[in-house]
Design a protein around this motif. Structure first.
Motif, PDB file in Angstrom:
ATOM      1  N   PHE A  34       0.820  -1.217   0.000  1.00 22.39           N
ATOM      2  CA  PHE A  34       0.000   0.000   0.000  1.00 22.39           C
ATOM      3  C   PHE A  34       0.851   1.263   0.000  1.00 22.39           C
ATOM      4  CE2 PHE A  34       0.305  -1.712   4.301  1.00 22.39           C
ATOM      5  CZ  PHE A  34       0.915  -0.665   4.975  1.00 22.39           C
ATOM      6  N   ASP A  35       2.110   1.136  -0.424  1.00 22.87           N
ATOM      7  CA  ASP A  35       3.048   2.251  -0.353  1.00 22.87           C
ATOM      8  C   ASP A  35       2.958   3.226  -1.520  1.00 22.87           C
ATOM      9  OD1 ASP A  35       4.025   1.267   2.057  1.00 22.87           O
ATOM     10  OD2 ASP A  35       5.519   0.019   1.051  1.00 22.87           O
ATOM     11  N   GLU A  36       2.373   2.832  -2.641  1.00 21.25           N
ATOM     12  CA  GLU A  36       2.275   3.688  -3.823  1.00 21.25           C
ATOM     13  C   GLU A  36       1.015   4.547  -3.734  1.00 21.25           C
ATOM     14  OE1 GLU A  36       4.494   3.917  -6.302  1.00 21.25           O
ATOM     15  OE2 GLU A  36       5.793   2.400  -5.397  1.00 21.25           O
ATOM     16  N   LEU A  37       1.168   5.805  -3.324  1.00 19.76           N
ATOM     17  CA  LEU A  37       0.006   6.670  -3.114  1.00 19.76           C
ATOM     18  C   LEU A  37      -0.742   6.983  -4.404  1.00 19.76           C
ATOM     19  CD1 LEU A  37       1.335   9.149  -0.415  1.00 19.76           C
ATOM     20  CD2 LEU A  37      -0.145   7.153  -0.109  1.00 19.76           C
ATOM     21  N   GLY A  38      -0.095   6.932  -5.549  1.00 23.03           N
ATOM     22  CA  GLY A  38      -0.754   7.224  -6.812  1.00 23.03           C
ATOM     23  C   GLY A  38      -1.477   6.025  -7.408  1.00 23.03           C
ATOM     24  N   MET A  39      -1.526   4.931  -6.672  1.00 27.24           N
ATOM     25  CA  MET A  39      -2.144   3.691  -7.158  1.00 27.24           C
ATOM     26  C   MET A  39      -3.084   3.170  -6.071  1.00 27.24           C
ATOM     27  SD  MET A  39      -0.070   0.201  -8.131  1.00 27.24           S
ATOM     28  CE  MET A  39       0.659   0.839  -9.617  1.00 27.24           C
ATOM     29  N   THR A  40      -4.222   2.640  -6.469  1.00 26.77           N
ATOM     30  CA  THR A  40      -5.137   2.094  -5.460  1.00 26.77           C
ATOM     31  C   THR A  40      -4.495   0.886  -4.778  1.00 26.77           C
ATOM     32  OG1 THR A  40      -6.235   0.543  -6.940  1.00 26.77           O
ATOM     33  CG2 THR A  40      -7.151   2.791  -6.824  1.00 26.77           C
ATOM     34  N   ILE A  41      -4.894   0.647  -3.570  1.00 33.88           N
ATOM     35  CA  ILE A  41      -4.378  -0.514  -2.841  1.00 33.88           C
ATOM     36  C   ILE A  41      -4.708  -1.790  -3.598  1.00 33.88           C
ATOM     37  CG2 ILE A  41      -4.562  -1.836  -0.702  1.00 33.88           C
ATOM     38  CD1 ILE A  41      -5.163   0.898   0.687  1.00 33.88           C
ATOM     39  N   GLN A  42      -5.898  -1.849  -4.149  1.00 37.88           N
ATOM     40  CA  GLN A  42      -6.322  -3.037  -4.889  1.00 37.88           C
ATOM     41  C   GLN A  42      -5.404  -3.321  -6.075  1.00 37.88           C
ATOM     42  OE1 GLN A  42     -10.438  -3.083  -5.961  1.00 37.88           O
ATOM     43  NE2 GLN A  42     -10.219  -4.780  -7.355  1.00 37.88           N
ATOM     44  N   ASP A  43      -4.882  -2.277  -6.720  1.00 35.53           N
ATOM     45  CA  ASP A  43      -4.030  -2.448  -7.894  1.00 35.53           C
ATOM     46  C   ASP A  43      -2.564  -2.734  -7.542  1.00 35.53           C
ATOM     47  OD1 ASP A  43      -6.106  -2.168  -9.687  1.00 35.53           O
ATOM     48  OD2 ASP A  43      -5.808   0.006  -9.892  1.00 35.53           O
ATOM     49  N   GLN A  44      -2.201  -2.576  -6.273  1.00 33.68           N
ATOM     50  CA  GLN A  44      -0.823  -2.835  -5.889  1.00 33.68           C
ATOM     51  C   GLN A  44      -0.599  -4.342  -5.726  1.00 33.68           C
ATOM     52  OE1 GLN A  44       0.926  -0.052  -3.064  1.00 33.68           O
ATOM     53  NE2 GLN A  44      -0.847   1.282  -3.386  1.00 33.68           N
ATOM     54  N   LYS A  45       0.653  -4.726  -5.840  1.00 33.46           N
ATOM     55  CA  LYS A  45       0.985  -6.151  -5.836  1.00 33.46           C
ATOM     56  C   LYS A  45       0.710  -6.797  -4.482  1.00 33.46           C
ATOM     57  CE  LYS A  45       5.671  -5.372  -4.465  1.00 33.46           C
ATOM     58  NZ  LYS A  45       6.986  -5.069  -4.779  1.00 33.46           N
ATOM     59  N   LEU A  46       0.456  -8.099  -4.535  1.00 34.99           N
ATOM     60  CA  LEU A  46       0.347  -8.880  -3.314  1.00 34.99           C
ATOM     61  C   LEU A  46       1.736  -9.074  -2.723  1.00 34.99           C
ATOM     62  CD1 LEU A  46      -2.169 -11.675  -4.331  1.00 34.99           C
ATOM     63  CD2 LEU A  46      -2.552  -9.818  -2.699  1.00 34.99           C
ATOM     64  N   LEU A  47       1.824  -9.044  -1.429  1.00 35.65           N
ATOM     65  CA  LEU A  47       3.084  -9.314  -0.744  1.00 35.65           C
ATOM     66  C   LEU A  47       3.262 -10.821  -0.599  1.00 35.65           C
ATOM     67  CD1 LEU A  47       2.740  -6.557   1.969  1.00 35.65           C
ATOM     68  CD2 LEU A  47       4.272  -6.526  -0.006  1.00 35.65           C
ATOM     69  N   PRO A  48       4.494 -11.287  -0.414  1.00 41.04           N
ATOM     70  CA  PRO A  48       4.699 -12.728  -0.208  1.00 41.04           C
ATOM     71  C   PRO A  48       3.948 -13.208   1.035  1.00 41.04           C
ATOM     72  CG  PRO A  48       6.794 -11.584  -0.534  1.00 41.04           C
ATOM     73  CD  PRO A  48       5.733 -10.537  -0.398  1.00 41.04           C
ATOM     74  N   ARG A  49       3.515 -14.459   0.994  1.00 40.58           N
ATOM     75  CA  ARG A  49       2.809 -15.017   2.147  1.00 40.58           C
ATOM     76  C   ARG A  49       3.712 -15.017   3.377  1.00 40.58           C
ATOM     77  NH1 ARG A  49      -0.643 -20.281   0.854  1.00 40.58           N
ATOM     78  NH2 ARG A  49      -2.316 -19.229   1.948  1.00 40.58           N
ATOM     79  N   ALA A  50       3.118 -14.739   4.503  1.00 41.89           N
ATOM     80  CA  ALA A  50       3.839 -14.719   5.771  1.00 41.89           C
ATOM     81  C   ALA A  50       4.030 -16.141   6.286  1.00 41.89           C
ATOM     82  CB  ALA A  50       3.058 -13.894   6.789  1.00 41.89           C
ATOM     83  N   LEU A  51       4.890 -16.293   7.296  1.00 39.69           N
ATOM     84  CA  LEU A  51       5.112 -17.576   7.957  1.00 39.69           C
ATOM     85  C   LEU A  51       4.757 -17.429   9.430  1.00 39.69           C
ATOM     86  CD1 LEU A  51       6.197 -20.486   8.156  1.00 39.69           C
ATOM     87  CD2 LEU A  51       8.463 -19.478   8.573  1.00 39.69           C
ATOM     88  N   VAL A  52       3.848 -18.274   9.902  1.00 41.51           N
ATOM     89  CA  VAL A  52       3.542 -18.374  11.327  1.00 41.51           C
ATOM     90  C   VAL A  52       4.155 -19.684  11.803  1.00 41.51           C
ATOM     91  CG1 VAL A  52       1.727 -18.663  13.056  1.00 41.51           C
ATOM     92  CG2 VAL A  52       1.433 -17.012  11.206  1.00 41.51           C
ATOM     93  N   ARG A  53       4.989 -19.594  12.846  1.00 40.94           N
ATOM     94  CA  ARG A  53       5.671 -20.777  13.384  1.00 40.94           C
ATOM     95  C   ARG A  53       5.241 -20.992  14.835  1.00 40.94           C
ATOM     96  NH1 ARG A  53      10.631 -19.278  12.358  1.00 40.94           N
ATOM     97  NH2 ARG A  53      10.740 -20.450  10.432  1.00 40.94           N
TER      98      ARG A  53
END
Length: 108
Positions: A34-53
């Motif tokens: 959500f860092d690109e202010l000129g782009m909607t959050i929906q249009d920004q890339k997905l982040l890598p999946r997190a790991l819960v251990r």
């Protein structure tokens, strides 16, 4: 391992031995950038999946939400309704939003 009903995960998960996960627990990881202010959050890339251990011998209480890349230490108990936002140390009882250690399991 025991997992209650309505368990949801959107993460990669590593679960050690003798873990109990209560009902209505969610592991929610990274989502959208959500860092690109000129782009909607929906249009920004997905982040890598997190790991819960979960290192093992854990009890995760009813309705707990675990966010992002976290490790819950060996022997740690997370109280019902907690929100885990960072690593939790081994052999502790942790509660709250955000979850914090309130005592060591060895203390009486």
């Amino acid at each position: 391992m025991n997992i209650g009903s309505d368990f949801v995960t959107h993460d990669h998960v590593e679960i050690g031995n003798d873990v109990m996960i209560s009902s209505s627990v969610s592991f929610i990881g990274n989502d959208h950038s959500f860092d690109e202010l000129g782009m909607t959050i929906q249009d920004q890339k997905l982040l890598p999946r997190a790991l819960v251990r979960l290192e093992g011998d854990n009890l995760i209480g009813f309705g707990t939400i675990i966010l992002g890349n976290v490790t819950i230490g060996q022997g740690t108990i997370v109280g019902a309704g907690s929100l885990v936002t960072r690593d939790l140390p081994p052999n502790t009882v942790c509660v709250g939003r955000p979850a914090r250690p309130i005592r060591n399991r060895a203390e009486k």
